[in-house]
Design an enzyme around this catalytic site. Structure first.
Site, PDB file in Angstrom:
ATOM      1  N   HIS A  82      42.145  41.465  24.309  1.00 16.45           N
ATOM      2  CA  HIS A  82      40.951  41.245  25.133  1.00 16.45           C
ATOM      3  C   HIS A  82      40.478  42.569  25.726  1.00 16.45           C
ATOM      4  O   HIS A  82      41.276  43.368  26.230  1.00 16.45           O
ATOM      5  CB  HIS A  82      41.233  40.281  26.286  1.00 16.45           C
ATOM      6  CG  HIS A  82      40.042  40.076  27.168  1.00 16.45           C
ATOM      7  ND1 HIS A  82      39.009  39.218  26.847  1.00 16.45           N
ATOM      8  CD2 HIS A  82      39.702  40.657  28.350  1.00 16.45           C
ATOM      9  CE1 HIS A  82      38.090  39.270  27.789  1.00 16.45           C
ATOM     10  NE2 HIS A  82      38.479  40.138  28.712  1.00 16.45           N
ATOM     11  N   ARG A 168      30.366  32.159  41.111  1.00 17.05           N
ATOM     12  CA  ARG A 168      30.567  33.574  41.468  1.00 17.05           C
ATOM     13  C   ARG A 168      29.330  34.389  41.139  1.00 17.05           C
ATOM     14  O   ARG A 168      28.939  35.303  41.879  1.00 17.05           O
ATOM     15  CB  ARG A 168      31.776  34.138  40.717  1.00 17.05           C
ATOM     16  CG  ARG A 168      33.129  33.651  41.248  1.00 17.05           C
ATOM     17  CD  ARG A 168      34.253  34.012  40.295  1.00 17.05           C
ATOM     18  NE  ARG A 168      34.286  35.440  40.032  1.00 17.05           N
ATOM     19  CZ  ARG A 168      34.732  35.979  38.905  1.00 17.05           C
ATOM     20  NH1 ARG A 168      35.174  35.205  37.924  1.00 17.05           N
ATOM     21  NH2 ARG A 168      34.740  37.285  38.750  1.00 17.05           N
TER      22      ARG A 168
END
Length: 434
Positions: A82, A168
């Site tokens: 990742h 968020r």
């Protein structure tokens, strides 16, 4: 359990217990806690933080909020990779086929571009016919028979993260290392890999602007991975300039192909091989990083990495001839050479602005509904520290119309700082953590 009490507890900088975090995540995933209370908790966490134990617990509960991909049917150690995102970060297109060519089973879930960072799925879908919508069963069968599959993320993995991330994004709570770490690691853990290699970017084109911030994020994610019983390693790499020289979906396919053909020896190749060697070590293919690098370089030289990329494209419905005839990827209607207007040295590059220019050209999305122009992009002609003179070309721009090129050119010029003295060179790989 009264959720208001938990908000007050975190507001007062007190530690949340495991059952309290479980209540929070379950309420977010099931919709039993209203958005305004979730937003208040996110702000309390953003301001006061979570310790490593709380973050690991949050990660675990977010992972468990949906399905966990069962990869036990795939033979061998499955290693995921990742990146926290950047510009011209084409590492997956290089290291996925390259590590698979060495016997590492590669099943990779990837995302799409959003904002100034590119998405692997969009890059692959710039190849005519390429299919990335695979079911889990299709991907597993493909890996068992051919060793590699790249697919889109499924909606049922870590659904709590989707709820928290959307809140968020609109409540000013994105910039929280524990929340970033839990978001990334919950999806990685739900994807079912045995081991995880992380590429944490820092610099002007990354979310983490300083090495210190990137180090804290990497350490937090490593702790969460190890808490979950996964072998985890991380590199902290520089994103103070685009990693590769080709920016844009089809252009990045071309650069990946050129590296797999052994024609480019650049920063993109260096980071790709560093990550790939970590994957081989964690996957039990190489005994150490040195042997891993040797194996990767050998499969570039003998062409097996390129052949595996060709095989991947064929398996998923794409035309593998694009790796040998780049005109098959198409071309833009308009192009523009961006010229420098003064002499000196390129002392800094605002990589975020370079990414922003690529979005203006049509490479990326500002919202999920935006359409991608696969042929749009930027070819950088200069790198940090290069000397320049008036009239030198710093980049070639490609888009569907000339107005987009002109707008992007102005952003490109504003992204560069030219000084009379060359800048101090910084390392490409700042830290390696395990």
């Amino acid at each position: 359990m009264n959720f208001v009490d938990l908000i007050i507890k975190k507001r007062n900088r007190q530690r949340l217990e495991e059952k309290e975090i479980e209540f929070f995540v379950n309420g977010a995933a099931k919709g039993t806690i209203p958005d305004y209370q979730i937003a208040a908790m996110l702000m309390a966490i953003c301001i006061n933080g979570l310790d490593n134990e709380e973050t690991a617990c949050l990660t675990s509960e977010m992972t468990a909020s949906g399905k966990i991909l069962d990869l036990s049917r795939i033979r061998g150690i499955k290693v995921d990779k990742h990146s926290t995102g950047g510009v011209a970060d084409t590492t997956t297109l290089i290291l996925a086929p390259l590590t698979a060519s060495l016997g590492l089973p590669v099943i990779k879930m990837c995302g799409r571009s959003l904002g100034h960072t590119g998405g692997t799925l969009d890059k692959l879908e710039s190849i005519p016919g390429m299919k990335t919508r695979l079911t889990a069963d299709e991907a597993i069968e493909q890996v068992n028979s051919k060793g590699i599959a790249i697919m889109g993320q499924t909606a049922d993995l870590a659904p709590a993260d989707k709820v928290l991330y959307e809140l968020r994004d609109v409540t000013g709570t994105v910039e929280s290392i524990p929340l970033i770490a839990a978001s990334i690691m919950s999806k990685k853990l739900a994807a079912g890999a045995d081991a995880i290699v992380l590429d944490v970017k820092c610099g002007s084109g990354a979310f983490m602007k300083t090495p210190e911030e990137a180090l804290r994020l990497a350490e937090t994610m490593l702790a969460a991975g190890k808490k979950a019983g996964k072998k985890t390693a991380a590199l902290i790499t520089d994103m103070n300039q685009p990693l590769g020289s080709f920016i844009g979906n089809s252009l990045e396919v071309i650069e990946a192909a050129e590296i797999l053909k052994g024609r480019n020896d650049n920063d993109l190749k260096t980071v790709s091989l560093a990550l790939g060697s970590k994957m081989l070590v964690l996957g039990g293919i190489a005994k150490d990083g040195k042997e891993g690098l040797e194996m990767l370089n050998e499969n570039i030289e003998n062409g097996r990495g390129l052949k595996k990329f060709e095989e991947l494209i064929s398996l998923q419905g794409g035309n593998p001839d694009v790796l040998y005839d780049y005109e098959l990827l198409g071309s833009s209607l308009s192009s523009l050479s961006v010229k420098i207007r003064q002499s000196g040295f390129i002392s800094s590059i605002d990589t975020y602005k370079i990414g922003k220019a690529s979005v203006v050209l049509g490479c990326g999305r500002l919202s999920k509904t935006d359409t991608i122009d696969y042929t749009a992009g930027i070819i950088m002609k200069k790198r940090l520290g290069d000397p320049v003179n008036p009239g030198d070309t710093i980049a070639e721009l490609f888009a569907a119309d000339s107005e987009k090129c002109r707008e992007a050119a102005e952003i490109m010029r504003s992204a560069l700082t030219i000084t009379t003295a060359p800048p101090k060179k910084s390392p490409l790989i700042l830290y390696e953590l395990e």
